[in-house]
Design a protein around this motif. Sequence first.
Motif, PDB file in Angstrom:
ATOM      1  N   SER A  87       0.854  -1.180   0.000  1.00  0.00           N
ATOM      2  CA  SER A  87       0.000   0.000   0.000  1.00  0.00           C
ATOM      3  C   SER A  87       0.896   1.238   0.000  1.00  0.00           C
ATOM      4  CB  SER A  87      -0.886  -0.032   1.242  1.00  0.00           C
ATOM      5  OG  SER A  87      -1.794   1.021   1.174  1.00  0.00           O
ATOM      6  N   ILE A  88       0.721   2.080  -1.029  1.00  0.00           N
ATOM      7  CA  ILE A  88       1.476   3.342  -1.091  1.00  0.00           C
ATOM      8  C   ILE A  88       0.516   4.448  -0.657  1.00  0.00           C
ATOM      9  CG2 ILE A  88       2.725   4.952  -2.579  1.00  0.00           C
ATOM     10  CD1 ILE A  88       3.408   2.600  -4.410  1.00  0.00           C
ATOM     11  N   VAL A  89       0.933   5.208   0.367  1.00  0.00           N
ATOM     12  CA  VAL A  89       0.043   6.224   0.933  1.00  0.00           C
ATOM     13  C   VAL A  89       0.547   7.606   0.546  1.00  0.00           C
ATOM     14  CG1 VAL A  89      -0.972   7.105   3.069  1.00  0.00           C
ATOM     15  CG2 VAL A  89      -0.350   4.685   2.900  1.00  0.00           C
ATOM     16  N   ILE A  90      -0.341   8.381  -0.068  1.00  0.00           N
ATOM     17  CA  ILE A  90       0.029   9.753  -0.418  1.00  0.00           C
ATOM     18  C   ILE A  90      -1.042  10.694   0.116  1.00  0.00           C
ATOM     19  CG2 ILE A  90      -0.900   9.422  -2.773  1.00  0.00           C
ATOM     20  CD1 ILE A  90       1.335  11.563  -3.547  1.00  0.00           C
ATOM     21  N   VAL A  91      -0.585  11.757   0.768  1.00  0.00           N
ATOM     22  CA  VAL A  91      -1.528  12.726   1.346  1.00  0.00           C
ATOM     23  C   VAL A  91      -1.471  14.008   0.525  1.00  0.00           C
ATOM     24  CG1 VAL A  91      -2.303  13.850   3.461  1.00  0.00           C
ATOM     25  CG2 VAL A  91      -0.960  11.756   3.607  1.00  0.00           C
ATOM     26  N   GLY A  92      -2.581  14.343  -0.135  1.00  0.00           N
ATOM     27  CA  GLY A  92      -2.655  15.553  -0.966  1.00  0.00           C
ATOM     28  C   GLY A  92      -1.995  15.328  -2.318  1.00  0.00           C
ATOM     29  N   ASP A  93      -2.088  16.349  -3.165  1.00  0.00           N
ATOM     30  CA  ASP A  93      -1.496  16.269  -4.513  1.00  0.00           C
ATOM     31  C   ASP A  93      -0.027  16.625  -4.442  1.00  0.00           C
ATOM     32  OD1 ASP A  93      -3.653  15.523  -5.975  1.00  0.00           O
ATOM     33  OD2 ASP A  93      -4.384  17.583  -6.231  1.00  0.00           O
ATOM     34  N   ARG A  94       0.826  15.679  -4.793  1.00  0.00           N
ATOM     35  CA  ARG A  94       2.258  16.001  -4.809  1.00  0.00           C
ATOM     36  C   ARG A  94       2.811  15.558  -6.162  1.00  0.00           C
ATOM     37  NH1 ARG A  94       5.097  17.729  -0.711  1.00  0.00           N
ATOM     38  NH2 ARG A  94       6.886  17.057  -1.929  1.00  0.00           N
ATOM     39  N   ALA A  95       2.993  16.561  -7.024  1.00  0.00           N
ATOM     40  CA  ALA A  95       3.444  16.257  -8.389  1.00  0.00           C
ATOM     41  C   ALA A  95       4.784  15.520  -8.370  1.00  0.00           C
ATOM     42  CB  ALA A  95       3.569  17.553  -9.184  1.00  0.00           C
ATOM     43  N   ASP A  96       5.670  15.894  -7.400  1.00  0.00           N
ATOM     44  CA  ASP A  96       7.003  15.279  -7.366  1.00  0.00           C
ATOM     45  C   ASP A  96       6.952  13.799  -6.981  1.00  0.00           C
ATOM     46  OD1 ASP A  96       6.124  16.080  -4.882  1.00  0.00           O
ATOM     47  OD2 ASP A  96       8.102  16.670  -4.151  1.00  0.00           O
ATOM     48  N   SER A  97       5.864  13.387  -6.290  1.00  0.00           N
ATOM     49  CA  SER A  97       5.755  11.977  -5.909  1.00  0.00           C
ATOM     50  C   SER A  97       5.111  11.138  -7.010  1.00  0.00           C
ATOM     51  CB  SER A  97       4.891  11.828  -4.650  1.00  0.00           C
ATOM     52  OG  SER A  97       5.503  12.441  -3.555  1.00  0.00           O
ATOM     53  N   ALA A  98       4.351  11.800  -7.899  1.00  0.00           N
ATOM     54  CA  ALA A  98       3.536  11.068  -8.879  1.00  0.00           C
ATOM     55  C   ALA A  98       4.384  10.148  -9.759  1.00  0.00           C
ATOM     56  CB  ALA A  98       2.737  12.046  -9.719  1.00  0.00           C
ATOM     57  N   ALA A  99       5.512  10.668 -10.243  1.00  0.00           N
ATOM     58  CA  ALA A  99       6.347   9.871 -11.151  1.00  0.00           C
ATOM     59  C   ALA A  99       6.913   8.657 -10.422  1.00  0.00           C
ATOM     60  CB  ALA A  99       7.482  10.726 -11.700  1.00  0.00           C
ATOM     61  N   TYR A 100       7.334   8.866  -9.160  1.00  0.00           N
ATOM     62  CA  TYR A 100       7.899   7.742  -8.407  1.00  0.00           C
ATOM     63  C   TYR A 100       6.833   6.682  -8.162  1.00  0.00           C
ATOM     64  CZ  TYR A 100      10.110   4.792  -4.999  1.00  0.00           C
ATOM     65  OH  TYR A 100      10.607   3.680  -4.359  1.00  0.00           O
ATOM     66  N   ILE A 101       5.625   7.150  -7.788  1.00  0.00           N
ATOM     67  CA  ILE A 101       4.540   6.198  -7.494  1.00  0.00           C
ATOM     68  C   ILE A 101       4.198   5.390  -8.748  1.00  0.00           C
ATOM     69  CG2 ILE A 101       2.082   6.004  -6.888  1.00  0.00           C
ATOM     70  CD1 ILE A 101       2.468   8.362  -4.992  1.00  0.00           C
ATOM     71  N   LYS A 102       4.107   6.097  -9.886  1.00  0.00           N
ATOM     72  CA  LYS A 102       3.767   5.413 -11.142  1.00  0.00           C
ATOM     73  C   LYS A 102       4.800   4.310 -11.442  1.00  0.00           C
ATOM     74  CE  LYS A 102       2.689   6.578 -15.881  1.00  0.00           C
ATOM     75  NZ  LYS A 102       3.216   7.374 -16.940  1.00  0.00           N
ATOM     76  N   GLY A 103       6.068   4.660 -11.299  1.00  0.00           N
ATOM     77  CA  GLY A 103       7.144   3.690 -11.563  1.00  0.00           C
ATOM     78  C   GLY A 103       7.107   2.527 -10.583  1.00  0.00           C
ATOM     79  N   ALA A 104       6.847   2.851  -9.304  1.00  0.00           N
ATOM     80  CA  ALA A 104       6.839   1.805  -8.271  1.00  0.00           C
ATOM     81  C   ALA A 104       5.668   0.846  -8.484  1.00  0.00           C
ATOM     82  CB  ALA A 104       6.766   2.447  -6.882  1.00  0.00           C
ATOM     83  N   VAL A 105       4.493   1.395  -8.815  1.00  0.00           N
ATOM     84  CA  VAL A 105       3.313   0.544  -9.036  1.00  0.00           C
ATOM     85  C   VAL A 105       3.570  -0.360 -10.241  1.00  0.00           C
ATOM     86  CG1 VAL A 105       0.876   0.567  -9.756  1.00  0.00           C
ATOM     87  CG2 VAL A 105       1.664   2.148  -7.979  1.00  0.00           C
ATOM     88  N   LYS A 106       4.127   0.215 -11.307  1.00  0.00           N
ATOM     89  CA  LYS A 106       4.389  -0.572 -12.526  1.00  0.00           C
ATOM     90  C   LYS A 106       5.341  -1.726 -12.201  1.00  0.00           C
ATOM     91  CE  LYS A 106       5.882   0.086 -17.315  1.00  0.00           C
ATOM     92  NZ  LYS A 106       7.174  -0.530 -17.410  1.00  0.00           N
ATOM     93  N   ARG A 107       6.435  -1.401 -11.537  1.00  0.00           N
ATOM     94  CA  ARG A 107       7.445  -2.419 -11.257  1.00  0.00           C
ATOM     95  C   ARG A 107       6.897  -3.507 -10.323  1.00  0.00           C
ATOM     96  NH1 ARG A 107      12.789  -3.894 -12.500  1.00  0.00           N
ATOM     97  NH2 ARG A 107      11.941  -3.110 -14.424  1.00  0.00           N
ATOM     98  N   CYS A 108       6.223  -3.089  -9.242  1.00  0.00           N
ATOM     99  CA  CYS A 108       5.709  -4.074  -8.274  1.00  0.00           C
ATOM    100  C   CYS A 108       4.643  -4.948  -8.927  1.00  0.00           C
ATOM    101  CB  CYS A 108       5.149  -3.368  -7.041  1.00  0.00           C
ATOM    102  SG  CYS A 108       6.442  -2.620  -6.040  1.00  0.00           S
ATOM    103  N   THR A 109       3.790  -4.359  -9.766  1.00  0.00           N
ATOM    104  CA  THR A 109       2.734  -5.131 -10.429  1.00  0.00           C
ATOM    105  C   THR A 109       3.353  -6.142 -11.393  1.00  0.00           C
ATOM    106  OG1 THR A 109       1.328  -3.188 -10.249  1.00  0.00           O
ATOM    107  CG2 THR A 109       0.552  -4.920 -11.713  1.00  0.00           C
ATOM    108  N   GLU A 110       4.366  -5.720 -12.141  1.00  0.00           N
ATOM    109  CA  GLU A 110       5.053  -6.647 -13.062  1.00  0.00           C
ATOM    110  C   GLU A 110       5.600  -7.861 -12.311  1.00  0.00           C
ATOM    111  OE1 GLU A 110       6.883  -3.280 -16.145  1.00  0.00           O
ATOM    112  OE2 GLU A 110       8.138  -4.108 -14.571  1.00  0.00           O
ATOM    113  N   ILE A 111       6.069  -7.623 -11.101  1.00  0.00           N
ATOM    114  CA  ILE A 111       6.667  -8.714 -10.307  1.00  0.00           C
ATOM    115  C   ILE A 111       5.583  -9.618  -9.704  1.00  0.00           C
ATOM    116  CG2 ILE A 111       8.006  -9.077  -8.152  1.00  0.00           C
ATOM    117  CD1 ILE A 111       9.768  -6.693  -9.070  1.00  0.00           C
ATOM    118  N   GLY A 112       4.351  -9.115  -9.669  1.00  0.00           N
ATOM    119  CA  GLY A 112       3.238  -9.932  -9.181  1.00  0.00           C
ATOM    120  C   GLY A 112       2.690  -9.485  -7.833  1.00  0.00           C
TER     121      GLY A 112
END
Length: 293
Positions: free
Chosen positions: A35-60
Amino acid sequence: MATLLKGKEVAEALKQKLTVEVENLKQKGITPGLSIVIVGDRADSAAYIKGAVKRCTEIGIDCRVEELPGDMSQKDFIDDLHRLNNDPAVNGILIMRPLPSQISENAVKYEISPEKDVDCMSPVNVSKIMSGEDGGFAPCTPSAVMEILHHYGIEPEGKRVVVIGRSMVVGRPLSMMLLKEHATITVCHTKTRDLAEETRRAEILVAAAGKARMVKKDMVSKDAIVIDVGINFDEDGKMCGDVDFDEVNPVAGMITPVPGGVGAVTSTILAKHVIEACKVSSLKTMKFMCPKY
Ligand code: NAD
């Protein structure tokens, strides 16, 4: 020219290993959850979250992002965190930082379950890293540095290592992780009197200062291994590290590029930590259900 230490290559090798581990867990009916928790809109976190979700999902890994309102109270945030702590489908919790000003990181760090704290926010994990105890989760970035060294067969044991930076997310834990592997460590910071004199002694030099291209060729000894953790943007908006790559490349023996170095490994390390947390949790469940296990 120095040998390039390629983050992508390290991440791919680790990804393959982790994918097999998740397949094995799934055969036993276990799916690791993050579970990745983000509070409020943080543009600087968005790219990291997108990459992390993609990578973790690919791994299963079963990956979800909890987007919480930016004006929520500290009490509500901690209530949400307790819900995740108690959710058996969640093995790892990653809280994006910084948190908004009304939520104190100092209060939150005592509330996250250390067993699910996959990026070393809890004082329990910090203490394990600082004391060299096994079983804690280090922050993902220093773990990525260690993964690169291991992948390329670089042994820290006995080597003179200089780390520029003493933050709790990179420099300080990394120094302790290298010390655990028997390197001789010098930690440099803004009050270091003669930085170049220190860095020239390094067989392994790690730059984690957050200052664009500050490490110049006269600061690096011949054939040194140079690990650049920095992520900066120069005056032209181009991403660059803390090391002046063009200057240092002909002097160093090995070097990580930016981009494509340490940053390319961190999200795969996150996945690794979630899988480790999942394994520990399922072992505890089995011991509970079958004490002889
Ligand atoms: P920070 O600002 O919290 O800490 C920087 C440290 O560097 C401090 O301890 C400071 O004393 C030291 N420092 C700064 N300027 C210095 C100088 N001129 N001489 C000597 N020491 C100096 O930063 P941080 O969060 O530790 O991040 C460091 C860098 O790593 C940043 O560029 C950040 O973007 C990057 N980073 C990269 C990743 C990744 O995945 N690659 C992850 C986290 C941080």
